[in-house]
Structure formats: structure tokens, C-alpha cells
Design a protein around this motif. Structure first.
Motif, PDB file in Angstrom:
ATOM      1  N   ASP A 151       0.804 -25.164   8.180  1.00  0.00           N
ATOM      2  CA  ASP A 151       2.080 -25.495   9.150  1.00  0.00           C
ATOM      3  C   ASP A 151       2.363 -27.050   9.247  1.00  0.00           C
TER       4      ASP A 151
ATOM      5  N   ARG B 225      10.197 -22.041  10.199  1.00  0.00           N
ATOM      6  CA  ARG B 225       9.484 -22.825  11.104  1.00  0.00           C
ATOM      7  C   ARG B 225      10.404 -23.697  11.983  1.00  0.00           C
TER       8      ARG B 225
ATOM      9  N   PRO C 138       6.002 -22.702  15.228  1.00  0.00           N
ATOM     10  CA  PRO C 138       6.736 -20.936  15.328  1.00  0.00           C
ATOM     11  C   PRO C 138       8.281 -21.380  15.584  1.00  0.00           C
TER      12      PRO C 138
END
Ligand code: FAD
Ligand code: ZN
Length: 476
Positions: free
Chosen positions: A114, A136, A224
Motif C-alpha cells: 500500500d 487506491r 482503499p
């Protein structure tokens, strides 16, 4: 090297810089230099021997080695949207402006970690788009995002409209690559979320406004993607009611509350009157308004939750009225209303601007006390506290009385600021919540900062930059 208007330059440094970056990337022509020499607000004007535009970290390192050896000051510059004069050199003409904008690559996106690694000159918008392309979300959000750069965002520890949920720029970065004053390169591009191996160097560079090192790349955190977003515009009787609504929203939605921006009635009127394409989204006039946004990676019920929340707030008297955007266009219109405010204010004459933060609980009393104190000082002046209420950060701007002389009003900057910032300091607040210190608040910092903290800051500065070549005259 482009030709100077005053004939070929005899500055012996310039051929050395050109040997590193190529002649076309050493600007000395007056027209080419012009946009680099003044700030966005037009408060500062500087001079430079050249603007140098490196294309890689290795070139930045070589430039720093060269300038360090020659004792030449360096002023790093990204998008030049800063609001405290930090990216503008002084008038001596001795400094080199180091423009990082050619460092504009997204080096890597690592979905498992991430993270993404972007170079300093990537604009904030391009970073947001790279995150979106990878499925993302990169949450830093500023009205200047089309122009400002990641290097500048980290240099100033920028805030904006999503800090409430995601934090300042500082909280969005895991690692940095930084070129030191003498040209040494610190490769701190780690992706670790846990690393307790001594002093936190990364956090020294973030917010140092180019005075400790040149940031060339950063590891940014990805989040997210937000699939459900609910945006509302709320009319309220008072700042205290706005805080009560914020409490209620946090209790119900937790970290789902992403934006909570305060606007007084006068701010809505200014935008509607001066910026075409805006209208008041609520039928009646309310003394205060809040732009409220809740979001979630996945919560199809979010709109219902916000509706219930707002209905309860209206019933309890916290809110007077509210509207929820029913389409993307309506959402954009609500955001435009908030983001057009700085421009709209310009149409009302001069404004004396402050970027302050306070403990949330002190804000209603502060706004009330300032209204009375400023009316005594400059009768008819229009205090306009607006902004990131959810973070305790207000842009407490004071607009001139209707019909007053702009220059005369702005001439009272010191007096007006003295009243506002004096109270901020007494209340345990900050004189610069998100824009930094730069040149604008340098003298003030010396007056209000704890003397031990100031001494430590000076010692850190001389350890990192013993010759004082990095952005001299800024911050300290
Ligand atoms: P610049 O203005 O070029 O530089 C800012 C400072 O960082 C200078 O001191 C410079 O020397 C240093 N610097 C630049 N690049 C580097 C680097 N690579 N390494 C080390 N130091 C560097 N700010 C907020 O926090 N919140 C807001 O909501 C907000 N809204 C804004 C709205 C508008 C319309 C405008 C014009 C500005 C706004 N700002 C806001 C201020 C500004 O956009 C931010 O401070 C932004 O982070 C600056 O980025 P930049 O690339 O333009 O930096
Ligand atoms: Zn702001």
C-alpha cells in the motif's frame, strides 16, 4: 543557458551548474525567471543568479556539492504555491533557485505494501491520479493541488480538507530520499510502518521548508479507494452548534467523517456574489454553514446514516437546515463554494490573513471574543473565520470595511494580527497551523516559540547545514 537581458552572464558559477544539468536547464533570462521570483499572493519578490532545473537525484546532489563548496545559497522551489514566502529568495541576487519540477516520475506503486514512490516534482494531482489508477486513494487534498508538488507538500507539512480522517502530509509519508547541504544523499525510502531504530530523521525533514535538506522522492501511503461518498451542506446557528454536530458525527461515523469545513454566512455571500456559477445550496440564510463529507471504501448505507444524523441534528437545534448532494455535479458545486472563497474574498478588497489552530473546545469563545475586539480596533472590519474546523484550524481572515482604503487597511496588518495572534497564543494555539513559517512568520516565531525549542531548532539547523546555504532567512 538562456541569454540574460543585461548581456552574457559573467557569473563563474553558472557554467559549472550548466555542466551538471545542461545549459537549457539553467535559466537567467528575465522573462524566464519572472514566475519563479514572486509568490502566489504577491507579497514577496526576490532576485536570483539563476533558476536551475535538475532532472535526477544525482544532478541535485552534484548541484548541492557545487553550491556548498562555493558557499552559494539554495532556495528549493516546487509549485511555488506556498503562502508564507518560503520558496522566494531575498533581494540580494546571490541565491540559486533549485526548481524540483523536472523530478516528476512515479517510480513505483506497490499494492501489497500500500505504497507508492513518487519524486518531489510530481504534482499533488498527479499523485492522486496515480493512486486512483492503481485502484487506491491518496487523501492529501488542497485547492492548489493542480500546481503544488509532493516536495512542497512535505516541505511545508501541508494540511487541507482531509486531515480530520487521514492526517497532515507528515502522516501520509513512510520514507524519504533527501539530498543534504553538502550533496550527500540519504536513501530513506523505506516502506516500514514500524521502525524504532533511533531518531526520526524523516520527521525532521517534513515541515522544515527546505532549510535542512532537499527532498527528492518520497514513499507515500495508499488507502482503499472510497466507493461511497456523501457530501452535505449544513446551515447552523453558531460555531458551538457546529462543534456539537461534529461530535455527533464522529460518534456515529468515526473515521468515516472525512471533511468538516466551517463557513460564516458572509463567506457564502461573497462567493455567490463574486464567483460565477455558484449559488447558495440552502433556501434560507443561516449564520454559519458547514461543508460535511463522510466516506467509506464500502458502505451502501452511508447516505442513510448521514440523513439520520442530520435529521437528529436539526431536531436537537444543532442544525437549522441541510442538503445532501444527489449527484457528482451537486457534490462538485458544494466543494466549489468552499474552494472559491479565497478568490471571492479578493473581490471585497484587502484581507489580513491568519492560519491558526486552537484546541477545538476554545474555538467558539475565540471567534466571539475576536469579533468584539476587532470591531473596537477597526470599526466595520469583517472577520471571516473559515476552514478546517474539524482539525481546530481556522483561516481567520479579516476583510477590510466596505468602502475603506485597501492600502490603509493592510497597513494595519501588525495591529490586527497582534490582537488575533496574541489571543491565539494565550489560548495555547498555533500561529501557523498548516502554511508554515517561511519569511512571513519568521520574526513572530522568535517571539512566541518556547526558547528551549528555538535553541534546539537552531542546533539542528547548524548540524544539518553548517554553512547555512539551505533556504537562508526562512523559518529561523
Ligand atoms: P513551494 O511553494 O514551491 O515551496 C513551499 C516550501 O517548501 C518552500 O519553503 C520551499 O523552499 C520548500 N520546498 C519545496 N520543494 C521542496 C523540496 N523538494 N525539498 C525541500 N523543500 C522544498 N496549504 C495547506 O497546507 N492547506 C491548504 O488547504 C492549502 N490551500 C491552498 C490553496 C491555494 C489556492 C494556494 C495557492 C495554496 C494553498 N496552500 C495550502 C499552500 C500551498 O499550496 C502548500 O503549502 C503546498 O504544500 C506548497 O507546495 P509547492 O510545491 O507549491 O511548494
Ligand atoms: Zn487551509
Amino acid at each position: 543557458m538562456s541569454a540574460s537581458t543585461s548581456g552574457p552572464s559573467t557569473d563563474p558559477l553558472l557554467p559549472r551548474l550548466a555542466a551538471i544539468v545542461g545549459e537549457t536547464h539553467v535559466l537567467t533570462d528575465a522573462d524566464a525567471l519572472e514566475p519563479y521570483l514572486h509568490d502566489w499572493r504577491g507579497l514577496y519578490k526576490g532576485r536570483t543568479r539563476a533558476v536551475v532545473r535538475p532532472g535526477s537525484t544525482a544532478e541535485v546532489a552534484a548541484l548541492l556539492r557545487c553550491c556548498h563548496e562555493a558557499g552559494v545559497p539554495i532556495v528549493p522551489q516546487g509549485g511555488n504555491t506556498g503562502l508564507v514566502g518560503g520558496s522566494i529568495p531575498d533581494l540580494s541576487g546571490t541565491a540559486v533557485i533549485l526548481s524540483l519540477r523536472r523530478l516528476d516520475r512515479v517510480r513505483e506503486v506497490d499494492l501489497s505494501s500500500d505504497t507508492m514512490i513518487v519524486e518531489a516534482g510530481v504534482t499533488l494531482l498527479a499523485a492522486q491520479e496515480a493512486a486512483e489508477a492503481a485502484g487506491r486513494f491518496f487523501p492529501l487534498s488542497l485547492a492548489s493541488e493542480g500546481t503544488c508538488t509532493i516536495g512542497g507538500n512535505l516541505g511545508t507539512n501541508a494540511g487541507g480538507t482531509a486531515v480530520l480522517a487521514y492526517g497532515n502530509a507528515r502522516e501520509l509519508v513512510l520514507g524519504l530520499e533527501v539530498v543534504m547541504a553538502d550533496g550527500a544523499v540519504w536513501n530513506g525510502l523505506g516502506k516500514l510502518r514500524k521502525d524504532n531504530t533511533g531518531y526520526d530523521l524523516r520527521n525532521l525533514f517534513v515541515g522544515s521548508e527546505g532549510t535542512l535538506g532537499i527532498i527528492t522522492a518520497a514513499v507515500l501511503k495508499l488507502f482503499p479507494a472510497r466507493r461511497d461518498i456523501v457530501t452535505a451542506f449544513v446551515g447552523l446557528p453558531s460555531p458551538a452548534a457546529a462543534l456539537a454536530l461534529l461530535d455527533r458525527a464522529k460518534a456515529r461515523l468515526g473515521a468515516g467523517v472525512t471533511t468538516f469545513e466551517l463557513m460564516p454566512r458572509m463567506a457564502v455571500e461573497m462567493v455567490v456574489n463574486h464567483i460565477p456559477g455558484n449559488r447558495d445550496p440552502l433556501a434560507g440564510a443561516h449564520p454559519w454553514n458547514v461543508l460535511f463529507e463522510a466516506s467509506s471504501p464500502s458502505d451502501p448505507d452511508l447516505r442513510n446514516k448521514v440523513e439520520t444524523l442530520l435529521a437528529e441534528a436539526i431536531e436537537s437545534g444543532e442544525a437549522e437546515d441541510a442538503t445532501i448532494a444527489a449527484s457528482l455535479d451537486q457534490r462538485d458545486a458544494l466543494w466549489r463554494l468552499r474552494e472559491s472563497l479565497p478568490e471571492a474574498q479578493g473581490h471585497e478588497g484587502g484581507s489580513i490573513k491568519h492560519d491558526i489552530s486552537l484546541p477545538l473546545s476554545r474555538i467558539p469563545a475565540f471567534i466571539e471574543a475576536m469579533g468584539a475586539a476587532l470591531e473596537r480596533l477597526v470599526p466595520g472590519c469583517r472577520p471571516l473565520p473559515f476552514g478546517h474546523l474539524g482539525d481546530g484550524n481556522l483561516h481567520f481572515n479579516v476583510t477590510q470595511p466596505v468602502g475603506a482604503d485597501r492600502t490603509e487597511f493592510l497597513g494595519r496588518w501588525g495591529e490586527v494580527s497582534g490582537v488575533v495572534l496574541g489571543e491565539v497564543v494565550r489560548e495555547g494555539g498555533s500561529i501557523s497551523a498548516e502554511h508554515g513559517v517561511g519569511q512571513l512568520k519568521r520574526d513572530l516565531l522568535r517571539e512566541v516559540k518556547d526558547p528551549v525549542a528555538l535553541d534546539l531548532m537552531r542546533r539542528i539547523k547548524s548540524a544539518f547545514d553548517p554553512k547555512g546555504i539551505l533556504n537562508p532567512g526562512k523559518v529561523l
